[in-house]
Design an enzyme around this catalytic site. Structure first.
Site, PDB file in Angstrom:
ATOM      1  N   GLY A   1       0.823  -1.202   0.000  1.00 33.98           N
ATOM      2  CA  GLY A   1       0.000   0.000   0.000  1.00 33.98           C
ATOM      3  C   GLY A   1       0.855   1.249   0.000  1.00 33.98           C
ATOM      4  CB  CYS A   2       0.160   4.647  -1.226  1.00 36.65           C
ATOM      5  SG  CYS A   2      -1.539   4.843  -0.639  1.00 36.65           S
ATOM      6  CE1 TYR A   3      -1.676   8.267   3.880  1.00 35.87           C
ATOM      7  CE2 TYR A   3      -3.493   6.738   3.627  1.00 35.87           C
ATOM      8  CZ  TYR A   3      -3.028   8.036   3.696  1.00 35.87           C
ATOM      9  OH  TYR A   3      -3.894   9.089   3.582  1.00 35.87           O
TER      10      TYR A   3
END
Lengths: 342, 342, 342, 342
Positions: free
Chosen positions: B148-150
């Protein structure tokens, strides 16, 4: 205190009406409707109204609306025309912020809005609510068609030239730019932040609904058919319209004086000093239209720059201006406030 | 030339994959799918790809996908898990950009994603595609779960401290801020330009799907349960994540040297000079993660600042980095380009 | 590897040149100058270039510049004209991204730029670097005047109509809108974020320096004096120009075919399908110009929409395109990349 | 009508004071100063005030200021301290919107503001103008130090917890984000649109002037030294501050009730329902502070979200709130208006 109803108050013109009317000393918002949000507190949808609007959205009923002195329709096109006749008959004044009563020619209306009109008999009677043209008629109207946002900016921008007969009627261009809130609050990929941000484009070059509305008013003013080229664009800002209008003068007079004279008694139209370039931010959250007129000394070209806040003078603010006239109040109550800058 | 397929290429991670792969010298995009847009030219939906991608979207079929060497799933959560087993069996390598294979604990996964997993047997086998942790495992993987990006921004930001055992494990806070493109391209009132523009807010304070993903990796690194407080916010920008990470040191060493040493061989992690404040724009359109580490000399508090482009190192760029490893290419091919500034 | 120098590389066109040239396989940036930042590492000012440009800014000296094969001047107006003669004499090719060599009529130049020209003898010799007009002359040029950003968008947008003689020459309007980066990186209240954000305005209605540049090229193409009305506006975006151009046809042909035919061999000019509305974001970070032509079937009015990235096709990208031609490379090396969307 | 003077009204807090006071029924702006713009009409610099403020900027003189009932200093740090003593002696009430009288410890002040204080005797006497703490003292004050924008958001956000003694005092973090207008209207490369747009960054991690201001108030409330980690960030919006505050509870009570009870009589502090995420746009152009408090049921972590408009509750609006108290008006006159949304 006059009782005010708002039908369809969950969109951007709706919340803007609520924001403006919340500080109006002579009216009371008694009834706010939304079919899909009935039972929801207004301020839970719009937290900016916490402490100012203590109401829930209701499912609209004619009986309840008939208790109001004046009802605003902040609904999609095609809704107001189904309910207005009953309300007007019951003595309720109506202002439609959509397009149902703007166009007098029903064929033209049907062509652009894709519906048959449900209430043709009221179309003729409806007053086009641009007070700078129709102030006296608005005062006595039962039904006001609140102008479109682009038409407001373009008509106010060109009116002095049209009235004076000083320009060629076959060579008018309105290159207009609008903030995204003009597209409404519907879920739509095209108006997502990631689609609209850091970009700019034209749309509707082949035709836009506001073109026949502008042309109708221009033709009334000029007393002959007036056509124009109208190209709208989408700006990556929330609020604001900038119209850049091009025309050719058939005579050389002091155009600055012409504009200043035409609008000297208009509270909401402000002609800037010669050489100015109005900014949309200078009218943000305000009902003002600021205009600058430029004439190229070496040619016949006139360039008019006209800015409004599309949600205020282009929608809710102008509607309140019309309401003030219809209910006998001072015209600028609750909309007599400076714009927000920066 | 390796043959590449992309399932679900109409979203933002899809178009970003296409943009990056369009300049990759060793792969050929042969198959791009979208059920709802089958038959549409890719470049009519994404005009930035005109002249670069000469394909139409197809209705996905397993047979066609099985002709590819590697398939990216740029689909919503829950899609890849239904099709991956067949592809892997057919010898196709798979990279899922969604969350189907990120969480090893299936109960945790079901709780956060609201589904029963359709392919539990592949979850264990899937490699978490953060090359800075799992480079060797990615190289030999058939199935990569792209992070995921976070999590990418937070894990890279805190990893040197966790690995070194120098911080308290019960007092970690990640205050993260993401551009709106992270929310995808679905029609949604909440991510309209007029809702997101000129505003800022937190969301998901009560819980966010990326929290268990981060906690899982932190616990693996620290070899014990690690919890953290994770608060995401929405930034009015299209691309970019900024993680501000707070931790307490249990020892005082040269943290700048620790970070520089940990990442000295990592092409895509760039430790800025002491005292720096990375800006999201410095990694826009690039696969870089820029990090700064600050230690308050008068207290035990460490503040780490970590920025990525959520669509590149946080999604499509990292997926290409994984693809390069899986296909035996140099790791930075096609993603070895400076960010766009300004 | 050809040796490249950049004079004045601390502005936006400078950093964009560096970004583009960093991935060019056949050139080497050997010398980057800035008087006020001599000794500063380039990548400490522009962190997006970390890992790509390993140079410091130097105080410019003619001796050092004379070691280069080609020198770009990314300086304010009035700088290149003082140094170009020496370099050209030393056999160095020069591309000026400012306006020093764009206008052939020195009186016109002095009027708009407020200086006496320091090097009139080179003005005539300089080639106007719009390859779509002057490709062969650019290939053999020693000195190229890189076009202005507005002129690039307007000239490419109207050229097919002018060349074909199909429009009235006394009724052309270019309503242009530019991102703020076009105003440069100087400290200036007018271009602060809080001044430019959430707003829009025209400027320079009374006259703008790019008007004579456009008029000069139009007159060359039409082989007679051509005037136009040119109104620039400032958009609240960083990159992008959108020109909306109005003209009147004196004949009715297939204008779509005219445009497609004119540009069929041009890599960097892309005529969109009939009915399109190009978006500035579709060319962001790319050297493309995307154009759509609209003809109102009921009138003689033609509306052309033309978009570029002002820092790429409007400045640094076009300069690299010219450099490629001058140094005998393929025209699109290093600028053959899709735009960044979203 | 009380007579009001504003010193240094050309910045953002100045124009915001003018906008708010223009609709105040009980005061008259009689004197507006600016050395560098003396003789300029106020509304030519700020066209949003056309029709509302009919004044020119004057060169400030003590004699003229002494004619006012109350004077606002909207000047840079270090100006008010040179002129306040004379005015107070002349019986004029003074509100300083800068930092000259905020910090009681002169050594701390000098360290952070880099000057020796010109008027130490008034520092002790000045009242810190946060009415939610100091209402009664403000009412009788001659000199009010208007709080900083970050401190207002952080102090209001954490005050109920500090007063109740329910949190650890050595583990408080304020991760704050501010719109760019907080940086003022000075020409500055760092705050250009092209530098700030589409980006996000922290700044001042090593130390910020608002840290000692917050710590001073926290220590007063807690009656012991309180330190905190304070990390400010810059948001690409014009107006708005969002503080995300982290603390650890040493007890488990109903924190929602604690906050609601603490602020139940405060007009300008609005505790949102449990689970809310306040948005900066919900207080844009308004004097409201909206707060949400979140407690993780599985840990001791409390997260408080607090939003204000930095130019209103964070500057000019709070100054008017203080003025209303000092002049014996109702506290919310002229600032009792809903925020602008969208």
């Amino acid at each position: 205190m006059k009782k005010i109803g708002i039908v369809g108050a969950t969109g951007y013109t709706g919340v803007e009406l609520l924001r403006i009317l919340a500080t109006h000393p002579d009216v009371e918002i008694t009834y706010v409707t939304s079919r899909s949000n009935a039972g929801t507190r207004v301020d839970s949808m719009f937290p900016n109204l916490r402490g100012f609007i203590d109401l829930e959205f209701s499912d609209p009923t004619t009986d309840a609306l008939a208790q109001c002195d004046l009802v605003f329709f902040a609904t999609p096109n095609g809704v107001a025309m189904k309910h207005t006749a009953e309300l007007v008959k019951a003595g309720v004044k109506v202002i439609d912020l959509a397009a149902d009563f703007r166009i007098k020619d029903l064929d033209v209306w049907s062509k652009w809005y894709g519906m048959t009109h449900a209430c043709p008999e009221l179309v003729e009677q409806a007053v086009y609510g641009l007070p700078e043209i129709n102030r006296e008629r608005v005062k006595s109207a039962n039904l006001v068609a609140n102008p479109g946002c682009y038409p407001t900016s373009v008509i106010l921008g060109l009116m002095p030239l049209l009235e004076s007969g000083l320009i060629d009627l076959d060579n008018i261009i309105a290159d207009t730019k609008s903030g995204v809130s003009g597209a409404g609050k519907q879920a739509n990929v095209a108006t997502l932040f990631s689609e609209m941000g850091e970009s700019f484009k034209a749309y509707g070059v082949g035709g836009h609904r506001h073109l026949p509305e502008i042309a109708q008013i221009f033709s009334l003013i000029a007393d002959t058919k007036v056509d124009l080229t109208f190209v709208p664009h989408l700006l990556p800002i929330i609020r604001g319209i900038h119209a850049t209008i091009y025309a050719n003068a058939n005579n050389d007079i002091d155009f600055q004086a012409l504009y200043e004279d035409r609008y000297k008694n208009e509270f909401f139209v402000d002609v800037l000093p010669a050489g100015s370039h109005p900014e949309t931010r200078s009218v943000k959250a305000s009902n003002m239209c600021q205009i600058a007129v430029h004439k190229n000394p070496e040619s016949s070209r006139i360039v008019v720059l006209s800015v409004i806040d599309n949600l205020v003078k282009g929608a809710a603010g102008q509607a309140v201006q019309n309401m003030n006239l219809m209910l006998g109040f001072e015209e600028n109550i609750a909309i007599n406030k400076p714009a927000l800058l920066p």
